[in-house]
Design a protein around this motif. Structure first.
Motif, PDB file in Angstrom:
ATOM      1  N   VAL A  74       0.865  -1.178   0.000  1.00 12.57           N
ATOM      2  CA  VAL A  74       0.000   0.000   0.000  1.00 12.57           C
ATOM      3  C   VAL A  74       0.904   1.231   0.000  1.00 12.57           C
ATOM      4  O   VAL A  74       1.635   1.479   0.959  1.00 12.57           O
ATOM      5  CB  VAL A  74      -0.932   0.021   1.223  1.00 12.57           C
ATOM      6  CG1 VAL A  74      -1.800   1.281   1.208  1.00 12.57           C
ATOM      7  CG2 VAL A  74      -1.814  -1.224   1.244  1.00 12.57           C
ATOM      8  N   GLY A  75       0.868   1.953  -1.098  1.00 14.50           N
ATOM      9  CA  GLY A  75       1.728   3.121  -1.244  1.00 14.50           C
ATOM     10  C   GLY A  75       2.784   2.887  -2.306  1.00 14.50           C
ATOM     11  O   GLY A  75       3.736   2.136  -2.083  1.00 14.50           O
ATOM     12  N   ALA A  76       2.618   3.521  -3.465  1.00 13.87           N
ATOM     13  CA  ALA A  76       3.537   3.302  -4.594  1.00 13.87           C
ATOM     14  C   ALA A  76       4.766   4.192  -4.449  1.00 13.87           C
ATOM     15  O   ALA A  76       5.069   5.019  -5.313  1.00 13.87           O
ATOM     16  CB  ALA A  76       2.809   3.572  -5.909  1.00 13.87           C
ATOM     17  N   VAL A  77       5.479   4.011  -3.358  1.00 10.01           N
ATOM     18  CA  VAL A  77       6.695   4.790  -3.071  1.00 10.01           C
ATOM     19  C   VAL A  77       7.915   3.953  -3.442  1.00 10.01           C
ATOM     20  O   VAL A  77       7.813   2.779  -3.786  1.00 10.01           O
ATOM     21  CB  VAL A  77       6.730   5.177  -1.579  1.00 10.01           C
ATOM     22  CG1 VAL A  77       5.569   6.091  -1.240  1.00 10.01           C
ATOM     23  CG2 VAL A  77       6.686   3.931  -0.692  1.00 10.01           C
ATOM     24  N   GLU A  78       9.112   4.569  -3.379  1.00  7.56           N
ATOM     25  CA  GLU A  78      10.329   3.848  -3.770  1.00  7.56           C
ATOM     26  C   GLU A  78      10.592   2.634  -2.875  1.00  7.56           C
ATOM     27  O   GLU A  78      11.106   1.620  -3.333  1.00  7.56           O
ATOM     28  CB  GLU A  78      11.530   4.800  -3.746  1.00  7.56           C
ATOM     29  CG  GLU A  78      11.585   5.733  -4.931  1.00  7.56           C
ATOM     30  CD  GLU A  78      11.601   4.972  -6.257  1.00  7.56           C
ATOM     31  OE1 GLU A  78      12.489   4.128  -6.452  1.00  7.56           O
ATOM     32  OE2 GLU A  78      10.694   5.220  -7.079  1.00  7.56           O
ATOM     33  N   PHE A  79      10.228   2.728  -1.608  1.00  4.52           N
ATOM     34  CA  PHE A  79      10.361   1.559  -0.738  1.00  4.52           C
ATOM     35  C   PHE A  79       9.476   0.421  -1.241  1.00  4.52           C
ATOM     36  O   PHE A  79       9.824  -0.748  -1.151  1.00  4.52           O
ATOM     37  CB  PHE A  79       9.995   1.925   0.708  1.00  4.52           C
ATOM     38  CG  PHE A  79      10.960   2.867   1.353  1.00  4.52           C
ATOM     39  CD1 PHE A  79      12.145   2.391   1.910  1.00  4.52           C
ATOM     40  CD2 PHE A  79      10.713   4.225   1.389  1.00  4.52           C
ATOM     41  CE1 PHE A  79      13.047   3.248   2.510  1.00  4.52           C
ATOM     42  CE2 PHE A  79      11.614   5.097   1.976  1.00  4.52           C
ATOM     43  CZ  PHE A  79      12.791   4.624   2.535  1.00  4.52           C
TER      44      PHE A  79
ATOM     45  N   THR B 253       1.968   2.607 -11.387  1.00  7.19           N
ATOM     46  CA  THR B 253       2.038   2.199 -12.788  1.00  7.19           C
ATOM     47  C   THR B 253       2.801   0.882 -12.905  1.00  7.19           C
ATOM     48  O   THR B 253       3.678   0.576 -12.085  1.00  7.19           O
ATOM     49  CB  THR B 253       2.768   3.251 -13.637  1.00  7.19           C
ATOM     50  OG1 THR B 253       4.145   3.336 -13.233  1.00  7.19           O
ATOM     51  CG2 THR B 253       2.104   4.624 -13.489  1.00  7.19           C
ATOM     52  N   LYS B 254       2.494   0.143 -13.943  1.00  5.07           N
ATOM     53  CA  LYS B 254       3.184  -1.125 -14.188  1.00  5.07           C
ATOM     54  C   LYS B 254       4.643  -0.888 -14.541  1.00  5.07           C
ATOM     55  O   LYS B 254       5.502  -1.729 -14.256  1.00  5.07           O
ATOM     56  CB  LYS B 254       2.475  -1.868 -15.323  1.00  5.07           C
ATOM     57  CG  LYS B 254       2.987  -3.285 -15.559  1.00  5.07           C
ATOM     58  CD  LYS B 254       2.736  -4.198 -14.375  1.00  5.07           C
ATOM     59  CE  LYS B 254       3.146  -5.626 -14.698  1.00  5.07           C
ATOM     60  NZ  LYS B 254       3.032  -6.519 -13.530  1.00  5.07           N
TER      61      LYS B 254
ATOM     62  N   ALA C 186       5.143  -6.738 -10.273  1.00 10.61           N
ATOM     63  CA  ALA C 186       3.863  -6.904  -9.586  1.00 10.61           C
ATOM     64  C   ALA C 186       2.890  -7.696 -10.439  1.00 10.61           C
ATOM     65  O   ALA C 186       2.838  -7.557 -11.662  1.00 10.61           O
ATOM     66  CB  ALA C 186       3.270  -5.542  -9.240  1.00 10.61           C
ATOM     67  N   THR C 187       2.103  -8.529  -9.781  1.00  7.44           N
ATOM     68  CA  THR C 187       1.024  -9.238 -10.459  1.00  7.44           C
ATOM     69  C   THR C 187      -0.077  -8.269 -10.858  1.00  7.44           C
ATOM     70  O   THR C 187      -0.698  -8.416 -11.917  1.00  7.44           O
ATOM     71  CB  THR C 187       0.451 -10.323  -9.542  1.00  7.44           C
ATOM     72  OG1 THR C 187       1.502 -11.212  -9.157  1.00  7.44           O
ATOM     73  CG2 THR C 187      -0.646 -11.115 -10.217  1.00  7.44           C
ATOM     74  N   ALA C 188      -0.324  -7.281 -10.007  1.00  6.69           N
ATOM     75  CA  ALA C 188      -1.366  -6.291 -10.289  1.00  6.69           C
ATOM     76  C   ALA C 188      -0.975  -4.955  -9.678  1.00  6.69           C
ATOM     77  O   ALA C 188      -0.354  -4.907  -8.607  1.00  6.69           O
ATOM     78  CB  ALA C 188      -2.717  -6.747  -9.745  1.00  6.69           C
TER      79      ALA C 188
END
Length: 310
Positions: free
Chosen positions: A150-155, A181-182, A188-190
């Motif tokens: 949860v959270g599309a951050v660099e971590f 984004t993909k 990532a699977t999704a």
């Protein structure tokens, strides 16, 4: 065999002949468990393993003999000497070497299910054929463990890549389409754009699933944490300082979280490994996830007792 089902399906689709060495019994300490497998195709490609490398070379030769027309066979490996292959860890394993072509349609269907990420069960006889009665071994796999970032951050980029390499089906959640984004999360699977709390609450989770909240948006993170704590996932962790954790606890209480629910939250997230880069932090988080899932201590092995392999 089911553990390398994706490879078996791919090689079969290429029209290759394949022999598989499947670990069917373990006595004492051994690096891998029953079901571990090594495959060799008729071009010489090798995939998988049944030990830490002690007997693989010998099993490749055994598989090549099966591909050359030899019969299925079983090999037993214990503590070897300098003249023969064996295990360094003191245990004994038994391996079944067979031609994948021996599997009938029903048995191969289970391989296909495993390759598709579904639950699968396969019983094998002494010739490596699918059977219903008196099997040499029954192999089972379940759908992949899920790890939600949860959270599309660099971590999250680092954690998603590492978790995918270790067998997790990774889903990334963020309300910001610019970051979720993909392209940023190719492993990532999704990748889902939207309120993470609602998405988590709509799905069922298993004890070996993990939900890791890495964002810094209290308005989105808190509902996601509460949904995760109530959804059945075995691991729920949240990134942030101890001060951030205290603010989250108060926000969770305002949303109706109980003391018992809050006690399940692992925050600050991860084991104390000392690193602070995204990659080092990802190792610390995944190490804690695995320790929780396996009921392990997270301590250095040099400070624990008992067998290394459970």
């Amino acid at each position: 065999m089911l553990q390398i089902a994706t490879t078996l399906r791919a090689w079969s689709a290429e029209g290759r002949r394949v022999a598989v060495a499947t670990l069917v019994a373990v006595d004492g300490s051994a690096p891998r468990g029953v079901g571990a497998a090594l495959a060799v195709d008729d071009t010489g490609r090798v995939a998988g393993s049944v030990s830490g490398g002690c007997v693989e070379a010998d099993l490749v030769a055994e598989c090549e003999q099966v591909l050359a027309g030899g019969p299925a066979r079983r090999r037993r490996y214990g503590v070897g000497d300098w003249l023969e292959p064996g295990l360094m860890c003191g245990g004994t394993v038994e391996v079944l070497i067979s031609d994948v072509a021996a599997l009938d349609d029903a048995a191969w269907h289970q391989v296909e299910r495993a390759a598709a990420g579904l639950d699968a069960t396969l019983s094998l006889d002494a010739l490596g054929r699918g059977c219903a009665d008196d099997p040499v071994v029954t192999l089972s796999v379940r759908r992949p463990r899920h790890l939600v970032v949860v959270g599309a951050v660099e971590f999250g980029v680092a954690l998603g890549a590492l978790a995918a390499r270790t067998g997790f089906a990774v889903t990334v959640l963020d309300h910001r389409a610019t970051f979720a984004t993909k392209e940023r999360f190719p492993d990532a699977t999704a990748v889902v754009v939207g309120p993470p709390g609602a998405w988590i609450a709509e799905r069922g989770w298993a004890p070996d699933d993990a939900i890791c909240v890495l964002g810094h948006d209290l308005g989105h993170d808190t509902p996601a944490i509460l949904a995760a704590l109530r959804a059945g996932a075995g691991y729920v962790g949240a990134m942030g300082s101890r001060a951030t954790h205290e603010r989250r606890v108060e926000a969770l209480r305002e949303l109706g979280a109980t003391t018992a629910e809050i006690a399940r939250l692992r925050s600050p997230i991860g084991l104390d490994l000392g690193g602070s880069t995204p990659e080092h932090t990802a190792v610390a988080i995944l190490a804690e996830v695995l320790a929780v899932q396996h009921g392990a201590t997270g301590l250095p092995l040099s400070r624990t007792g008992g067998p290394l392999h459970r």
